[in-house]
Design an enzyme around this catalytic site. Structure first.
Site, PDB file in Angstrom:
ATOM      1  N   GLY A 125       0.844  -1.201   0.000  1.00  0.00           N
ATOM      2  CA  GLY A 125       0.000   0.000   0.000  1.00  0.00           C
ATOM      3  C   GLY A 125       0.877   1.249   0.000  1.00  0.00           C
ATOM      4  O   GLY A 125       2.056   1.185  -0.342  1.00  0.00           O
ATOM      5  N   PHE A 126       0.305   2.375   0.388  1.00  0.00           N
ATOM      6  CA  PHE A 126       1.072   3.621   0.374  1.00  0.00           C
ATOM      7  C   PHE A 126       2.299   3.547   1.273  1.00  0.00           C
ATOM      8  O   PHE A 126       3.379   3.987   0.905  1.00  0.00           O
ATOM      9  CB  PHE A 126       0.192   4.791   0.797  1.00  0.00           C
ATOM     10  CG  PHE A 126      -0.806   5.179  -0.241  1.00  0.00           C
ATOM     11  CD1 PHE A 126      -0.383   5.752  -1.425  1.00  0.00           C
ATOM     12  CD2 PHE A 126      -2.154   4.962  -0.054  1.00  0.00           C
ATOM     13  CE1 PHE A 126      -1.295   6.108  -2.405  1.00  0.00           C
ATOM     14  CE2 PHE A 126      -3.072   5.314  -1.018  1.00  0.00           C
ATOM     15  CZ  PHE A 126      -2.650   5.889  -2.206  1.00  0.00           C
ATOM     16  N   VAL A 130       1.815 -13.626   4.234  1.00  0.00           N
ATOM     17  CA  VAL A 130       2.680 -13.857   5.397  1.00  0.00           C
ATOM     18  C   VAL A 130       1.849 -14.541   6.465  1.00  0.00           C
ATOM     19  O   VAL A 130       0.822 -14.027   6.902  1.00  0.00           O
ATOM     20  CB  VAL A 130       3.256 -12.528   5.915  1.00  0.00           C
ATOM     21  CG1 VAL A 130       3.976 -12.734   7.237  1.00  0.00           C
ATOM     22  CG2 VAL A 130       4.199 -11.942   4.874  1.00  0.00           C
ATOM     23  N   GLU A 134     -18.557  10.079   0.054  1.00  0.00           N
ATOM     24  CA  GLU A 134     -18.216   9.980  -1.362  1.00  0.00           C
ATOM     25  C   GLU A 134     -19.121   8.974  -2.076  1.00  0.00           C
ATOM     26  O   GLU A 134     -19.578   9.232  -3.196  1.00  0.00           O
ATOM     27  CB  GLU A 134     -16.735   9.615  -1.513  1.00  0.00           C
ATOM     28  CG  GLU A 134     -15.841  10.821  -1.224  1.00  0.00           C
ATOM     29  CD  GLU A 134     -14.386  10.489  -0.951  1.00  0.00           C
ATOM     30  OE1 GLU A 134     -13.574  11.423  -0.869  1.00  0.00           O
ATOM     31  OE2 GLU A 134     -14.047   9.288  -0.817  1.00  0.00           O
ATOM     32  N   ALA A 139      -3.870   8.119   3.800  1.00  0.00           N
ATOM     33  CA  ALA A 139      -2.712   7.886   2.946  1.00  0.00           C
ATOM     34  C   ALA A 139      -1.498   8.762   3.301  1.00  0.00           C
ATOM     35  O   ALA A 139      -0.377   8.259   3.360  1.00  0.00           O
ATOM     36  CB  ALA A 139      -3.108   8.047   1.483  1.00  0.00           C
TER      37      ALA A 139
END
Lengths: 424, 424
Positions: free
Chosen positions: A12-13, A78, A169, A321
């Site tokens: 991810g970020f 993992v 949103e 983020a």
């Protein structure tokens, strides 16, 4: 001397920014992710509402790093982390490490009601977004087929649970669909008859924003046909209706489509790390880390992004983020300094403000004391997102698709994919 | 006088062209499809190989017809057709018709081995293409993870069954991936080690083409690392190996990825229509229709496209898009003439030739006595496809994505989506 081994779990970020900033460290880097792509999560709601295709917001991890021979990418899960022996366990392999960065993020949480997931999908993965897209567009199709007015109204009633940025949103995007994109598409009803309910348990939607901006958001949502109900809790849920409580008032609402944007919980690797290191877990399952993002007594094992509970100026940093990116970059700097025997840097969080988008061309933005809204805020939102997409090379397509959607209000990615067990 | 009712089942090329050409007929038209979109099937192999996203080649049916109030689109499955009472049966509704056009196409067939579907997915739907994409890219990821050289070779061996246009296009696309797109992406192997086997039972791949063009295609495929084996039959298949027979020679081949491009069978509505009308079914389950595409004794019920067995100049017309388009347009003209009380037209098939694409920038083309190949043929192929995409409004995006892919050899839509039952 053999080069040092850095293992990063999660693309991810957080993981991506750590890897990018470790390229010149001289170490051998292994990036492990369950998926073969980085997902630009802030735009996932656009996939759910048919504006973008999954491929537009996903970048193959190994394509990002193909030029760097020192970075190895593995698509694997993992299963365990052995801190004492410095090993990461995969299904049929173990990887040793000198430094470990864990950035596996979070998923949605249904609190005490895991059974709700079937009726109200959340929005964390590509599959989640496609499931939402399937349900949203299927509801309109069923409304067209349906000949009973009450049942049709139930198909045309969408309930979004949770008034944070994702819920806002999503609700805005469905309102936009109903009022503009799907206009004239149906023969049995006007798409503007669609009702969108946005339910929030707290006193205000978008709690990270000042009340006047949140109020502006409510007004804009109302224009898109979205009804906002605050201080309203979901108490029951099945495939055809919900029960909500607002103060002492209990009401039943018929609906065929409930979308979940309410709670998150951290990835299960958090609990493994906490147990092995003695770190504490917060209520969301995030691992409490020290000032360098490291675990207690394990200065070379870092937890960053949504999986980390990092206290800054007395409060935990939010799961967004920019926090993950800044922590990824910081941890990379810390490791580079450590490898070079230099002084370790200190983490300072730079608050880049908040942005939430409302339908096609409005947003609200807060940057420190600066507040703005409407089209200028939307423009900032669009530019910021395109800027970050640049690094993952989807910029060209996404901005083109947006320009096209903006001009035509069309949405090309409206297809109702079937679940694989329904293939015909 | 009430307007006449025309029902069209199937939103593929046949149904779409019929609907478009009936817009001005004055009749009320209902278009029924199980899905909410038209799929541009000739480009499905590009979705399977990560070059395009599903949304790029799918157009929402009701968006295509939104301006025409006289066309109603329903997303529903047709369960039965009652020819005597002129009714189409859906799950909880019946629709009467004065004219019926059935254009539900075909799906892949595993001949006597339906159990092979699990091990060797075919390529007819968006879900099929995503399943192929998942298997292709997962194989490369597993090869990178794998530490046993023989097992790695099995992950890097792809077998495509069937040397028709779909098989050739798939094999070429995988060769292209291995030799160009994925170059430098892996650390444990060179992607050019990938083996692609294209197996064909007959004496020549691309049997619709003259031998010299087919030979040119084989040479081009060889350059992309594809080995073509003709006169080779698949006799056994499981998750890890296949058994093939070539003359008297039997061989076992280890592979983790088998893709099916061999046989087709017609949609099950064909059998229902044949039974009700007395029409014959051919071996693929296609309905034998008369010179107007109508069923025997039912001049107002038409079967077109891949579902129809139409004999023209002594041979059945092939199951390709141009046939379906021309039949759709013809049937629309026939109905318009019928409604207006004018002379009925006669169907004349215009052979638009054949085109098959081979990797990034080569193709072979045959147009009557004209044959050409290489880049000029590829350019014709690209222009023809873009031309037809125009009508479905995805032209802009697809051509942009192609331009981008062509210049960079990148493929953005490489994501490995999980099946819904594997969600995490």
């Amino acid at each position: 001397m053999l080069s040092k081994r850095i293992v990063i779990i999660g693309g991810g970020f957080g993981g991506l920014y750590a890897a990018k900033n470790l390229v010149k460290s001289g170490a051998h880097i292994t990036l492990i992710d369950k998926r073969n792509f980085h997902l630009f999560q802030p735009l996932l709601y656009q996939v759910a509402s048919g504006g973008l295709s999954p491929g537009d917001i996903a970048s193959p991890l190994r394509a990002i790093f193909k030029r760097y021979q020192q970075i190895e990418t593995l698509m694997a899960e993992v299963l365990d982390i052995d801190l004492a022996n410095k090993k990461v366990k995969l299904a049929d392999r173990e990887l040793g490490f000198d430094y470990l960065i864990v950035a596996t993020g979070s998923t949605h949480s249904y609190f005490q009601h895991p059974e709700w997931e079937t009726f109200a999908p959340g929005l964390k993965t590509i599959e989640d977004a496609l499931e939402m897209r399937r349900r949203i567009f299927r509801a309109f199709e069923q409304a067209e087929l349906c000949q009973d007015p009450e049942q049709r109204a139930a198909w045309l009633r969408f309930v979004v649970i949770g008034g944070g940025p994702t819920g806002v949103e999503l609700a805005g995007a469905i309102g936009e669909l109903a009022h503009y994109t799907l206009k004239n598409d149906f023969r049995q009803f006007q798409s503007a008859e669609t009702e969108v309910l946005l339910l929030e348990g707290g006193p205000q939607i978008l709690s990270a924003y000042p009340p006047d901006l949140a109020q502006a958001a409510v007004r804009k949502l109302n224009q898109l046909g979205v009804t906002v109900k605050t201080k309203t809790l979901l108490t029951e849920l099945d495939a055809h209706q919900i029960k909500v409580k607002s103060g002492d008032q209990v009401s039943h609402i018929r609906t065929e489509t409930v979308l979940w944007a309410a709670g998150v919980k951290a990835s299960p690797l958090g609990a493994i790390l906490a147990k092995a290191s003695g770190a504490e877990l917060d209520r969301q399952g995030r691992v409490q880390v020290g000032s360098t993002c490291a675990l207690p007594n394990h200065p070379n094992v870092f937890v960053i992004g949504d999986l980390a509970h990092y206290t800054f100026k007395g409060a935990p940093l939010p799961g967004v983020a920019p926090v993950a990116m800044q922590q990824g970059k910081f941890v990379a700097r810390w490791i580079r300094a450590d490898l070079a025997g230099k002084n370790h840097p200190k983490f300072r969080y730079f608050d880049k403000g908040n942005l939430a988008v409302l339908g096609r061309n409005a947003a609200i933005a807060k940057f420190r004391r600066l507040k703005f809204r409407g089209f200028p805020a939307w423009l900032v939102w669009a530019l910021v997102h395109i800027h970050y997409l640049i690094e993952f090379d989807n910029k060209v397509l996404v901005s083109l698709q947006w320009g096209w959607n903006f001009l035509t209000r069309k949405r090309g990615a409206r297809l109702i994919s079937q679940k694989s067990d329904e293939r015909s």
